[in-house]
Design an enzyme around this catalytic site. Structure first.
Site, mmCIF file in Angstrom:
data_model
loop_
_atom_site.group_PDB
_atom_site.id
_atom_site.type_symbol
_atom_site.label_atom_id
_atom_site.label_comp_id
_atom_site.label_asym_id
_atom_site.label_seq_id
_atom_site.Cartn_x
_atom_site.Cartn_y
_atom_site.Cartn_z
ATOM 1 N N ARG A 220 41.287 -56.892 60.276
ATOM 2 C CA ARG A 220 42.514 -57.583 59.888
ATOM 3 C C ARG A 220 42.191 -59.049 59.628
ATOM 4 O O ARG A 220 41.454 -59.678 60.398
ATOM 5 C CB ARG A 220 43.569 -57.501 61.010
ATOM 6 C CG ARG A 220 44.288 -56.161 61.067
ATOM 7 C CD ARG A 220 45.140 -55.926 59.819
ATOM 8 N NE ARG A 220 45.780 -54.624 59.784
ATOM 9 C CZ ARG A 220 45.278 -53.540 59.213
ATOM 10 N NH1 ARG A 220 44.093 -53.580 58.628
ATOM 11 N NH2 ARG A 220 45.952 -52.407 59.202
ATOM 12 N N GLU B 191 48.573 -61.045 52.599
ATOM 13 C CA GLU B 191 48.118 -60.105 51.565
ATOM 14 C C GLU B 191 49.214 -59.871 50.539
ATOM 15 O O GLU B 191 50.340 -59.529 50.929
ATOM 16 C CB GLU B 191 47.691 -58.785 52.212
ATOM 17 C CG GLU B 191 46.439 -58.968 53.057
ATOM 18 C CD GLU B 191 45.862 -57.654 53.603
ATOM 19 O OE1 GLU B 191 46.465 -56.585 53.385
ATOM 20 O OE2 GLU B 191 44.797 -57.716 54.234
ATOM 21 N N HIS C 166 41.924 -55.067 50.240
ATOM 22 C CA HIS C 166 42.279 -54.137 51.327
ATOM 23 C C HIS C 166 42.041 -52.682 50.888
ATOM 24 O O HIS C 166 42.969 -51.868 50.836
ATOM 25 C CB HIS C 166 43.736 -54.340 51.757
ATOM 26 C CG HIS C 166 44.012 -53.831 53.144
ATOM 27 N ND1 HIS C 166 44.906 -54.425 53.990
ATOM 28 C CD2 HIS C 166 43.504 -52.775 53.840
ATOM 29 C CE1 HIS C 166 44.952 -53.759 55.129
ATOM 30 N NE2 HIS C 166 44.093 -52.743 55.060
HETATM 31 N N1 LIG Z 1 40.574 -52.248 55.906
HETATM 32 C C1 LIG Z 1 41.141 -51.085 56.065
HETATM 33 O O1 LIG Z 1 41.633 -50.493 55.107
HETATM 34 C C2 LIG Z 1 41.159 -50.466 57.394
HETATM 35 C C3 LIG Z 1 41.249 -51.251 58.496
HETATM 36 N N2 LIG Z 1 41.280 -50.701 59.738
HETATM 37 C C4 LIG Z 1 41.365 -51.605 60.872
HETATM 38 O O2 LIG Z 1 40.148 -51.530 61.605
HETATM 39 C C5 LIG Z 1 40.403 -51.827 62.964
HETATM 40 C C6 LIG Z 1 39.743 -50.791 63.849
HETATM 41 O O3 LIG Z 1 40.284 -49.502 63.621
HETATM 42 P P1 LIG Z 1 39.855 -48.275 64.549
HETATM 43 O O4 LIG Z 1 38.416 -48.344 64.810
HETATM 44 O O5 LIG Z 1 40.407 -47.066 63.949
HETATM 45 O O6 LIG Z 1 40.653 -48.647 65.866
HETATM 46 P P2 LIG Z 1 40.249 -48.278 67.359
HETATM 47 O O7 LIG Z 1 41.446 -48.511 68.168
HETATM 48 O O8 LIG Z 1 39.575 -46.969 67.398
HETATM 49 O O9 LIG Z 1 39.167 -49.399 67.721
HETATM 50 C C7 LIG Z 1 39.475 -50.732 68.006
HETATM 51 C C8 LIG Z 1 38.557 -51.182 69.111
HETATM 52 O O10 LIG Z 1 38.702 -52.573 69.280
HETATM 53 C C9 LIG Z 1 38.562 -52.831 70.648
HETATM 54 N N3 LIG Z 1 39.062 -54.139 71.006
HETATM 55 C C10 LIG Z 1 40.313 -54.484 71.399
HETATM 56 N N4 LIG Z 1 40.364 -55.796 71.684
HETATM 57 C C11 LIG Z 1 39.112 -56.287 71.465
HETATM 58 C C12 LIG Z 1 38.533 -57.576 71.589
HETATM 59 N N5 LIG Z 1 39.241 -58.634 72.003
HETATM 60 N N6 LIG Z 1 37.219 -57.718 71.299
HETATM 61 C C13 LIG Z 1 36.486 -56.658 70.884
HETATM 62 N N7 LIG Z 1 36.987 -55.413 70.767
HETATM 63 C C14 LIG Z 1 38.286 -55.240 71.039
HETATM 64 C C15 LIG Z 1 39.251 -51.692 71.320
HETATM 65 O O11 LIG Z 1 38.810 -51.528 72.648
HETATM 66 C C16 LIG Z 1 38.844 -50.528 70.448
HETATM 67 O O12 LIG Z 1 37.698 -49.880 70.961
HETATM 68 C C17 LIG Z 1 41.922 -51.895 63.109
HETATM 69 O O13 LIG Z 1 42.326 -53.241 63.036
HETATM 70 C C18 LIG Z 1 42.414 -51.205 61.868
HETATM 71 O O14 LIG Z 1 43.684 -51.634 61.512
HETATM 72 C C19 LIG Z 1 41.172 -49.347 59.923
HETATM 73 C C20 LIG Z 1 41.105 -48.521 58.852
HETATM 74 C C21 LIG Z 1 41.124 -49.009 57.486
HETATM 75 O O1 LIG Z 2 44.632 -48.016 58.516
HETATM 76 C C1 LIG Z 2 44.543 -49.238 58.480
HETATM 77 O O2 LIG Z 2 44.565 -49.961 59.485
HETATM 78 C C2 LIG Z 2 44.422 -49.923 57.209
HETATM 79 O O3 LIG Z 2 44.253 -51.099 57.191
HETATM 80 C C3 LIG Z 2 44.609 -49.168 55.965
HETATM 81 O O4 LIG Z 2 45.642 -49.810 55.282
HETATM 82 P P1 LIG Z 2 46.348 -49.123 54.025
HETATM 83 O O5 LIG Z 2 46.946 -47.857 54.517
HETATM 84 O O6 LIG Z 2 45.271 -48.861 53.020
HETATM 85 O O7 LIG Z 2 47.358 -50.096 53.563
#
Ligand SMILES: NC(=O)C1=CN([C@@H]2O[C@H](COP(=O)(O)OP(=O)(O)OC[C@H]3O[C@@H](n4cnc5c(N)ncnc54)[C@H](O)[C@@H]3O)[C@@H](O)[C@H]2O)C=CC1
Ligand SMILES: O=C(O)C(=O)COP(=O)(O)O
Length: 636
Positions: free
Chosen positions: A324, A353, A372
């Protein structure tokens, strides 16, 4: 057409309209069933209805007017055969699901089998607020801000928000909880897509792929300008070792990188299993050549990468952000890039965004960007669409969601085991609150669960929520569910304490009995007070049916169906017959009767289950039976 068929159809339509009112009206509206009535006017080939809505005439609230408009429109349905009408009436109205951002076709198809689906993309915040009061569910991605205003505008109709993806930082979770709206996400289907995008950005940044591509398209051939850096043997710090982070780590290992990770909540053995060391935040950022961000945006992680943290990084570190934008102080990153502390950044996400067109960060020559796109693969989008469609449909059907973000997740097997106790819990709450004398404020409720189960093996959150529902709903306009029960109780100043008492019964059943106590209140039925002065009622589930088994210090046994009359009398023969006769004369059907007493021929209470609600005169006659000392009628 025969007038009897017309009349039958008219009755069906009336029922249907009334049912629709119930789900369409905001919770603060008067109960529609007794405020609206429909007069069928049979005619030859059609049924027309006169809508009586006097109580609403002066109300100008748009939902009420909309409901009346729909009712009037649908009341002039023509028909020749009432059978299809009957079928449609027996089927509850389809819910409406608003999809505010592009969702995969497979998910949309699944939604359409169950609901009316309104795909309206690019709604302004005002348009979203205008539409939302007509929707039971809303499905969003990261581009829709589901603010408190949206929940307010929903006027109680919105039951679930589905986030087709992981990050729920665009949904005001606190507001959702306060409004009793469930929030579910699709946490697994885009993990690989996001991890692959992080690796794509890592490699393209290291080899200046986007810049070289743009330069060639501008007619240049600049081989010396775009010399990159190698990945093999370099250290990658994965910040946030969750689903995406761990997949990035696995892939980076395959590229020959040395991977470390920081995550305060991740188990070290899961990291060790793929050859990754979990280290402190400072160690991670000060030793890494590449830093890839994979933590959620929370108040604790907001701008966690700032001037101070950039200054601790190894000179020339490179940053990838597919998590993010808000976890980075973007102005500080521009400064770090200008000073060379950070050599390059590859960014998929931004604080705002889309970012402003003149964003210094986006325009920086050492920054590569994508709009994104982390989750944007065909496979991931079909996956999240199906994952969220299943979660939203399940939630609308009243099933507990496995991906609930703001409610306890109760596994299906626990739920089915607890189902009859859930009904018991709500009924005990309803009974207990009706025993409180008007004017006494309820502050303290204690629930005692008697069970043969180990406390770790008994999840009482659902039961507690239902007791709160039973207590609060009869005395307020609040709508209570598993999502907002604790919040609503707290807001109303209700302290709910729980105690578990081991009983030597069969551990096959989760609960042997439940007791609800309300302390520091007066009771309108003094016999409901226990020796300690609290209103106290007990219940059990017997053969799958909830029973009332105790009132104050009296034992009774009456199934909790229909309504209930509690009567305290001098223990003497003939009482059951006398009260039974009075009810029978008024055509009130007795479903169950049970007598409990403290001592023979002294004091007894009678618990009488009745199918109908006795009228005032009948209840008066019960009270006038000489031996009856007090009585109360309780609605279940
Ligand atoms: N750019 C995109 O399109 C996408 C972005 N994302 C983003 O990626 C991120 C991770 O997603 P997931 O791995 O599925 O989530 P997840 O919940 O599986 O992993 C997040 C991890 O961050 C850890 N965490 C929490 N606070 C923390 C801190 N202060 N320092 C270090 N680690 C910390 C948690 O313990 C957890 O293990 C989310 O913000 C999600 O929104 C996910 C999918 C697509
Ligand atoms: O799953 C997430 O956290 C994402 O950031 C994906 O975002 P989107 O569904 O592609 O707008």
């Amino acid at each position: 057409m025969a007038s009897s068929a017309t009349a039958a159809a008219a009755a069906f339509i009336s029922t249907k309209l009334i049912t629709q009112q119930s789900s369409d009206l905001p919770p603060s509206s008067p109960t529609p069933t007794n405020k609206l009535s429909f007069l069928p006017t049979p005619s030859n080939n059609s049924a027309s209805f006169k809508l009586l809505y006097a109580p609403y005439r002066n109300r100008s609230s748009p939902p009420v007017l909309n409901v009346l408009k729909t009712a009037v429109e649908s009341a002039s349905i023509s028909f020749s055969d009432p059978t299809p009408l009957r079928d449609s009436i027996l089927t509850p109205p389809k819910p409406t699901i608003l999809v505010s951002e592009k969702l995969g076709e497979a998910g949309l198809q699944l939604l359409r089998t169950f609901a009316n689906v309104d795909c309206s993309y690019n709604l302004s915040p005002d348009d979203l607020c205008a539409k939302i009061s007509l929707c039971d569910a809303l499905i969003v991605r990261s581009g829709t801000k589901v603010t408190r205003q949206v929940f307010q505008a929903a006027q109680g109709r919105l039951k679930v928000v589905g986030r087709a993806g992981v990050g729920i930082d665009n949904v005001d979770l606190q507001a959702a909880t306060e409004f009793g709206c469930l929030v579910v996400n699709a946490p697994t289907a885009n993990t690989i897509a996001a991890a692959e995008h992080a690796i794509a950005l890592l490699a393209s940044m290291a080899r200046n792929v986007p810049q070289a591509d743009a330069s060639m398209k501008a007619g240049k051939w600049q081989r010396n300008k775009y010399v990159g850096v190698s990945l093999v043997g370099k250290t990658l710090a994965v910040m946030g070792f969750g689903k995406v982070g761990s997949e990035v780590a696995r892939r980076a290992k395959g590229l020959g990188m040395n991977v470390i990770a920081h995550d305060p909540y991740a188990p070290a053995d899961r990291a060790r299993a793929i050859g990754v060391d979990l280290v402190s935040f400072d160690e991670a950022i000060s030793t890494a050549d590449f830093i890839s961000l994979h933590m959620p945006l929370t108040p604790a992680t907001s701008k966690i990468f700032n001037d101070e943290t950039f200054s601790k990084m190894k000179k020339g570190a490179r940053i990838i952000n597919v998590a993010r934008g808000g976890v980075i102080d973007e102005d500080a990153l521009v400064r770090a890039l200008d000073s060379g502390t950070v050599a390059q950044a590859a960014l998929d996400v931004f604080t705002e965004e889309p970012p402003p067109k003149d964003s210094k960060l986006v325009q920086h020559e050492n920054v590569i960007v994508t709009p994104h796109l982390g989750a944007s693969t065909k496979e991931a989008q079909e996956g999240v669409a199906v994952e969220i469609a299943e979660a939203v449909v399940g939630a609308l059907k009243g099933e507990l969601a496995a991906t609930a973000v703001n409610a306890p997740m109760v596994p299906a097997e626990v739920m089915s085991e607890l189902a009859p106790y859930v009904v018991l819990a709500e009924k005990l709450g309803r009974l207990a609150v009706q025993l409180v004398a008007g004017g006494s404020g309820i502050q303290s409720v204690k629930v005692v669960y008697r069970s043969a189960r180990d406390p770790d093996n008994l999840d009482t959150r659902l039961l507690r929520a239902m007791i709160v529902k039973g207590i609060i709903e009869p005395i307020s306009i609040s709508f209570v569910n598993l999502v907002n029960a604790d919040f609503t109780a707290k807001q109303k100043g209700l302290r709910i304490s729980e105690e578990r008492v081991f009983v030597d019964s069969s551990p096959e059943y989760p609960v042997d009995s439940i007791q609800v106590q309300i302390s520091n209140v007066q009771s309108k039925f003094a016999s409901a007070l226990s020796e300690t002065g609290n209103i106290s009622i007990d219940g059990k589930v017997k053969y799958g049916i909830p029973h009332l088994t105790g009132v104050g210090s009296f034992s009774v046994d009456v199934s909790l169906e229909g309504n209930l009359i509690l009567c305290r009398q001098v223990d003497q023969p003939g009482m059951i017959g006398r009260v039974g006769n009075i009810l029978g004369e008024s055509n009130v059907n007795v479903s169950f009767m049970s007598v409990g007493r403290t001592a023979k021929r002294i004091k007894a209470i009678m618990a009488i289950g009745v199918d109908e609600e006795p009228d005032k005169d009948t209840l008066k006659k019960v009270g006038e039976v000489p031996a009856v000392e007090e009585f109360v009628f309780l609605e279940l």
